[in-house]
Design a protein around this motif. Sequence first.
Motif, PDB file in Angstrom:
ATOM      1  N   PHE A 113      -7.648  -5.512   0.229  1.00  0.00           N
ATOM      2  CA  PHE A 113      -8.048  -4.869   1.480  1.00  0.00           C
ATOM      3  C   PHE A 113      -7.492  -3.461   1.585  1.00  0.00           C
ATOM      4  O   PHE A 113      -8.223  -2.506   1.913  1.00  0.00           O
ATOM      5  N   THR A 114      -6.217  -3.299   1.294  1.00  0.00           N
ATOM      6  CA  THR A 114      -5.512  -2.057   1.613  1.00  0.00           C
ATOM      7  C   THR A 114      -5.829  -0.914   0.663  1.00  0.00           C
ATOM      8  O   THR A 114      -6.021   0.228   1.101  1.00  0.00           O
ATOM      9  N   ARG A 115      -5.878  -1.190  -0.622  1.00  0.00           N
ATOM     10  CA  ARG A 115      -6.033  -0.096  -1.584  1.00  0.00           C
ATOM     11  C   ARG A 115      -7.291   0.741  -1.351  1.00  0.00           C
ATOM     12  O   ARG A 115      -7.224   1.978  -1.360  1.00  0.00           O
ATOM     13  N   PRO A 116      -8.458   0.130  -1.136  1.00  0.00           N
ATOM     14  CA  PRO A 116      -9.655   0.965  -0.886  1.00  0.00           C
ATOM     15  C   PRO A 116      -9.515   1.845   0.351  1.00  0.00           C
ATOM     16  O   PRO A 116      -9.979   3.000   0.348  1.00  0.00           O
ATOM     17  N   TRP A 117      -8.889   1.323   1.406  1.00  0.00           N
ATOM     18  CA  TRP A 117      -8.721   2.131   2.606  1.00  0.00           C
ATOM     19  C   TRP A 117      -7.809   3.321   2.353  1.00  0.00           C
ATOM     20  O   TRP A 117      -8.060   4.431   2.849  1.00  0.00           O
ATOM     21  N   ILE A 118      -6.763   3.122   1.574  1.00  0.00           N
ATOM     22  CA  ILE A 118      -5.871   4.240   1.251  1.00  0.00           C
ATOM     23  C   ILE A 118      -6.561   5.228   0.316  1.00  0.00           C
ATOM     24  O   ILE A 118      -6.559   6.444   0.550  1.00  0.00           O
ATOM     25  N   GLU A 119      -7.177   4.720  -0.737  1.00  0.00           N
ATOM     26  CA  GLU A 119      -7.749   5.605  -1.751  1.00  0.00           C
ATOM     27  C   GLU A 119      -8.976   6.355  -1.261  1.00  0.00           C
ATOM     28  O   GLU A 119      -9.313   7.414  -1.805  1.00  0.00           O
ATOM     29  N   ASN A 120      -9.632   5.856  -0.243  1.00  0.00           N
ATOM     30  CA  ASN A 120     -10.797   6.549   0.319  1.00  0.00           C
ATOM     31  C   ASN A 120     -10.452   7.390   1.537  1.00  0.00           C
ATOM     32  O   ASN A 120     -11.332   8.021   2.129  1.00  0.00           O
ATOM     33  N   SER A 121      -9.195   7.427   1.906  1.00  0.00           N
ATOM     34  CA  SER A 121      -8.783   8.208   3.069  1.00  0.00           C
ATOM     35  C   SER A 121      -8.751   9.697   2.729  1.00  0.00           C
ATOM     36  O   SER A 121      -8.620  10.068   1.559  1.00  0.00           O
ATOM     37  N   PRO A 122      -8.838  10.558   3.726  1.00  0.00           N
ATOM     38  CA  PRO A 122      -8.789  12.002   3.472  1.00  0.00           C
ATOM     39  C   PRO A 122      -7.439  12.479   2.951  1.00  0.00           C
ATOM     40  O   PRO A 122      -7.348  13.612   2.482  1.00  0.00           O
ATOM     41  N   VAL A 123      -6.410  11.630   3.022  1.00  0.00           N
ATOM     42  CA  VAL A 123      -5.060  12.050   2.605  1.00  0.00           C
ATOM     43  C   VAL A 123      -4.562  11.215   1.432  1.00  0.00           C
ATOM     44  O   VAL A 123      -3.351  11.114   1.195  1.00  0.00           O
ATOM     45  N   ALA A 124      -5.473  10.656   0.671  1.00  0.00           N
ATOM     46  CA  ALA A 124      -5.100   9.768  -0.435  1.00  0.00           C
ATOM     47  C   ALA A 124      -4.180  10.442  -1.443  1.00  0.00           C
ATOM     48  O   ALA A 124      -3.303   9.792  -2.036  1.00  0.00           O
ATOM     49  N   GLU A 125      -4.346  11.741  -1.641  1.00  0.00           N
ATOM     50  CA  GLU A 125      -3.544  12.443  -2.647  1.00  0.00           C
ATOM     51  C   GLU A 125      -2.060  12.493  -2.305  1.00  0.00           C
ATOM     52  O   GLU A 125      -1.225  12.772  -3.170  1.00  0.00           O
ATOM     53  N   PHE A 126      -1.728  12.194  -1.059  1.00  0.00           N
ATOM     54  CA  PHE A 126      -0.335  12.231  -0.634  1.00  0.00           C
ATOM     55  C   PHE A 126       0.325  10.851  -0.638  1.00  0.00           C
ATOM     56  O   PHE A 126       1.495  10.724  -0.285  1.00  0.00           O
ATOM     57  N   ILE A 127      -0.425   9.807  -1.017  1.00  0.00           N
ATOM     58  CA  ILE A 127       0.074   8.430  -0.917  1.00  0.00           C
ATOM     59  C   ILE A 127       0.135   7.774  -2.291  1.00  0.00           C
ATOM     60  O   ILE A 127      -0.832   7.784  -3.049  1.00  0.00           O
ATOM     61  N   ASP A 128       1.287   7.194  -2.599  1.00  0.00           N
ATOM     62  CA  ASP A 128       1.477   6.382  -3.801  1.00  0.00           C
ATOM     63  C   ASP A 128       1.684   4.940  -3.333  1.00  0.00           C
ATOM     64  O   ASP A 128       2.758   4.582  -2.855  1.00  0.00           O
ATOM     65  N   PHE A 129       0.636   4.137  -3.440  1.00  0.00           N
ATOM     66  CA  PHE A 129       0.652   2.759  -2.955  1.00  0.00           C
ATOM     67  C   PHE A 129       0.989   1.813  -4.098  1.00  0.00           C
ATOM     68  O   PHE A 129       0.334   1.815  -5.134  1.00  0.00           O
ATOM     69  N   ARG A 130       2.019   0.983  -3.887  1.00  0.00           N
ATOM     70  CA  ARG A 130       2.474   0.076  -4.928  1.00  0.00           C
ATOM     71  C   ARG A 130       2.651  -1.337  -4.374  1.00  0.00           C
ATOM     72  O   ARG A 130       3.138  -1.508  -3.262  1.00  0.00           O
ATOM     73  N   ILE A 131       2.275  -2.314  -5.187  1.00  0.00           N
ATOM     74  CA  ILE A 131       2.540  -3.706  -4.869  1.00  0.00           C
ATOM     75  C   ILE A 131       3.868  -4.079  -5.525  1.00  0.00           C
ATOM     76  O   ILE A 131       4.045  -3.913  -6.730  1.00  0.00           O
ATOM     77  N   GLY A 132       4.796  -4.577  -4.724  1.00  0.00           N
ATOM     78  CA  GLY A 132       6.093  -4.953  -5.273  1.00  0.00           C
ATOM     79  C   GLY A 132       7.157  -4.987  -4.193  1.00  0.00           C
ATOM     80  O   GLY A 132       6.919  -4.606  -3.043  1.00  0.00           O
TER      81      GLY A 132
END
Length: 220
Positions: free
Chosen positions: A104-123
């Motif tokens: 659910f979360t990764r597509p919302w982050i990666e398609n957001s206008p500020v995706a380049e500022f976010i490093d999303f990690r599972i862990g």
Amino acid sequence: MEDKRLEEYITSHIAPEGDYLYRLWRATNVHLLHGRMASGHLQGRLLKMLVTMIRPQYILEVGTFSGYSAICMAEGLAENSRLAPSPSRPRLFTFEINDEQEDFTRPWIENSPVAEFIDFRIGNAIQEAPKLGKTFDMAFIDGDKRTYVETYEAVLPLLNRGAFLLADNTLWDGHVSDPAYDRDPQTLGIRSFNDLLAGDARVETVILPIRDGLTMVRKK
């Protein structure tokens, strides 16, 4: 009813949420259990404003959930970069321990206008954040309430002197002061965290009674 009216009054008199975040909020509440865990309009605007005030180079978030708070903080990073460009891009590192959340979360982050500022990690951020080899000017804790003390002790050494740490849900629907919840593990975890901060000489602390309680901590 009065609280709902007041909430609507507040959100109609602050910076707008924006269409992308509104759609994320709606999707979070439709598709995920406990959708109210997402920061929402008021807290999201506060998080963005705090980022623009603190001007962090790196932010650490523990507990991504649907990505709403991460996007709000990244909006602040993007605004700071626009106003004062720097050679290295500021970045938010956000950890979600529940791998079932990723689809659910990764597509919302990666398609957001500020995706380049976010490093999303599972862990597990307690284990993985120190491996990043970075220190942080700001952190946001919003993970398992039962392990807030453990998370805090792991994150504090990663913060620069003068850095700010925010912890969400620290009033826990008022349960922190209600004897009826003396056996509830999550309430006990938050109480232990609040008690620790109240006597911790390493930091300065204030609790803001917005939504479910937001604690602001400054590392001395």
